[in-house]
Enzyme design. Structure first.
Site, PDB file in Angstrom:
ATOM      1  N   ILE A   1      15.212 -25.320 -19.155  1.00 56.51           N
ATOM      2  CA  ILE A   1      14.421 -26.154 -20.065  1.00 56.51           C
ATOM      3  C   ILE A   1      13.902 -27.408 -19.370  1.00 56.51           C
ATOM      4  O   ILE A   1      12.935 -28.026 -19.815  1.00 56.51           O
ATOM      5  CB  ILE A   1      15.276 -26.547 -21.293  1.00 56.51           C
ATOM      6  CG1 ILE A   1      14.384 -27.055 -22.439  1.00 56.51           C
ATOM      7  CG2 ILE A   1      16.353 -27.576 -20.912  1.00 56.51           C
ATOM      8  CD1 ILE A   1      15.125 -27.196 -23.759  1.00 56.51           C
ATOM      9  N   LYS A   2      14.529 -27.778 -18.260  1.00 57.24           N
ATOM     10  CA  LYS A   2      14.159 -29.017 -17.573  1.00 57.24           C
ATOM     11  C   LYS A   2      12.749 -28.972 -16.972  1.00 57.24           C
ATOM     12  O   LYS A   2      12.186 -30.024 -16.647  1.00 57.24           O
ATOM     13  CB  LYS A   2      15.183 -29.331 -16.473  1.00 57.24           C
ATOM     14  CG  LYS A   2      16.601 -29.553 -16.971  1.00 57.24           C
ATOM     15  CD  LYS A   2      16.733 -30.818 -17.783  1.00 57.24           C
ATOM     16  CE  LYS A   2      18.187 -31.134 -18.104  1.00 57.24           C
ATOM     17  NZ  LYS A   2      18.360 -32.400 -18.796  1.00 57.24           N
ATOM     18  N   ASP A   3      12.174 -27.768 -16.831  1.00 53.71           N
ATOM     19  CA  ASP A   3      10.799 -27.675 -16.339  1.00 53.71           C
ATOM     20  C   ASP A   3       9.849 -28.456 -17.240  1.00 53.71           C
ATOM     21  O   ASP A   3       8.889 -29.068 -16.779  1.00 53.71           O
ATOM     22  CB  ASP A   3      10.337 -26.212 -16.300  1.00 53.71           C
ATOM     23  CG  ASP A   3      11.036 -25.393 -15.232  1.00 53.71           C
ATOM     24  OD1 ASP A   3      11.849 -25.965 -14.486  1.00 53.71           O
ATOM     25  OD2 ASP A   3      10.762 -24.191 -15.145  1.00 53.71           O
TER      26      ASP A   3
END
Length: 453
Positions: free
Chosen positions: A42-44
């Site tokens: 999700i950090k993208d």
């Protein structure tokens, strides 16, 4: 249809119903599978948002260097964006993070500096402090600071929240998120609560982190802080992205429960997710009595299981921490299946002749060597024979002159597979400290005896 570059594929991740893990929960439970992002997490989402905002403000200039403290996933998002946009990356991380995460960052050309976990954030050795120092020392550099950079939560307000609302057709009643930087739960949660103020935001915390107590008391209690194993959630400070006013409650989950549930997700749902997903499901199960049949719960699965192959998905790693007890033989069970015996040792100050006589008298082929009661080496028949052939008078010399490296030490929970792998031509035995602090020796004969017990 095609995309112009890999960054355009970020987002629009699937929502998948969980069935077996949640059979005792009356509500509908849906997992938001963020592993389909190009960086498998999700950090993208927030990485590209932080970069875009920094470019607009002029903080990040062409050819610049991105410097960040990261446990791996944010670094991956930043590294992928840097490849496309032409930036360099230097990341600092902690020594508790999996090797897979560090290697993945290096694969994209990033420089990774590993720092100690068990230090205060203000300590110059901490991964926060090192990244701050490097930013000051490196020309044309920029530190995103994912913890306090509100572009983090803005990314989830703009992307993750709307996706969840649309995918559930506005039926979501609870959002469950493992909280680290706080960007996901605060950003997505803000959007969802604007759509429906009755939606509950449950943050999953870990023991050793300050979030739960601060939410409930307003006290930042340093006595709550201690090292923990769970990755990706919890903190020993208060990031600006954690909006405590929005989050309805925090639930703590133990390292063991998070680790074991991570494996259960793969085994029961066929979803290969990371450690924070295990913590989130374990926390949800702890709160199941608060749910009703008509509720629709969305749980964020932050990252991919491949980043935890050497940890949560490794049986020996789990056993060494006492997290996994199964029917496989371990050092502890091998010792329990044999007759009690005293380990024979010889002091390093004794003579080689005394070692020979001891081995002859007891019909043994190897003997650990001690110094002031501590095992410091070993002597075997072949060691003695080689020494005598070279110098027959060495019999009067000290054992320390011919001793070699000690037998390997293993933990009581080490599996028979790992012990067998350690016993070979170079190592005819392993040593283990029992629950009373007594050193025991395990030989190939002991393993055979335990298997045929």
């Amino acid at each position: 249809m095609w995309y112009n570059n890999i960054l355009e594929t970020i987002g629009n991740t699937p929502l998948v119903k969980l069935n077996k893990l949640t059979k005792d929960i009356e509500a509908t439970v849906l997992a938001k599978i963020e592993t389909t992002n190009p960086g498998n997490s999700i950090k993208d989402r927030m990485a590209i948002k932080m970069i875009a905002d920094a470019e607009k403000s002029g903080k990040l200039k062409p050819g610049g260097t991105i410097i960040e403290g990261t446990s791996g996933n944010t670094g991956m998002g930043l590294a992928i964006a840097a490849v496309i946009k032409g930036y360099k990356c230097i990341f600092t991380t902690t020594d508790k993070q999996s090797k897979e995460k560090v290697d993945a960052l290096k694969a994209f050309g990033a420089e990774v500096i590993v720092c100690p976990t068990d230090v205060e954030p203000e300590d110059p050795r901490s991964y926060y402090s090192v990244s701050t120092r490097l930013e000051k020392e490196t020309p044309n550099s920029w530190k995103p600071n994912q913890y306090d950079n509100l572009s983090n939560s803005a990314a989830h307000y703009e992307q993750t929240g709307p996706e969840i609302w649309e995918q559930t057709e506005g039926k979501i009643t609870h959002l469950v998120v493992g909280v680290g930087t706080g960007g996901t739960i605060s950003g997505a949660g803000k959007y969802l609560k604007e759509k429906n103020p009755n939606i509950k935001l449950w943050g999953i915390d870990t023991y050793g982190s300050v979030f739960k107590k601060y939410k409930e008391t307003g006290i930042m209690d340093e006595k709550e802080i201690y090292p923990y194993i769970t990755e990706g959630i919890g903190e020993d400070f208060l990031p600006k992205n954690v909006n405590f006013d929005l989050i309805d409650r925090f639930e703590k989950v133990t390292d063991k429960d998070a680790a074991l549930m991570t494996r259960e997700i793969a085994r029961k749902e066929g979803i290969f997710a990371g450690n924070s997903a295990g913590a989130a499901i374990a926390g949800l199960l702890q709160l199941k009595e608060h749910l009703k049949p008509e509720d629709v719960v969305v749980v964020i699965f932050h990252d991919h299981g491949t980043r935890y192959m050497g940890k949560m998905y490794n049986d020996d790693w789990l056993r060494e921490r006492g997290f996994l007890e199964d029917e496989k033989l371990t050092a502890k069970s091998i010792l329990s299946k044999r007759e009690p015996q005293e380990m024979v040792t010889i002091d390093s100050e004794k003579t080689v002749l005394e070692a020979i006589n001891t081995m002859k008298a007891l019909y043994i082929s190897q003997i650990p060597v001690t110094q002031k009661g501590m095992v410091v080496g070993r002597v075997t028949e072949s060691d003695i024979l080689t020494a005598l052939l070279e110098n027959p008078s060495i019999k009067s010399s000290k054992v320390s002159t011919i001793q070699t490296a000690s037998f390997p030490f293993v933990d009581l929970n080490t599996s028979i597979d790992k012990i067998s792998g350690l016993i070979n031509k170079e190592n005819s035995a392993v040593l283990v400290e029992d629950s009373n602090g007594k050193i025991e020796i395990i030989t190939q004969y002991d393993i055979i005896g335990a298997i045929s017990y």
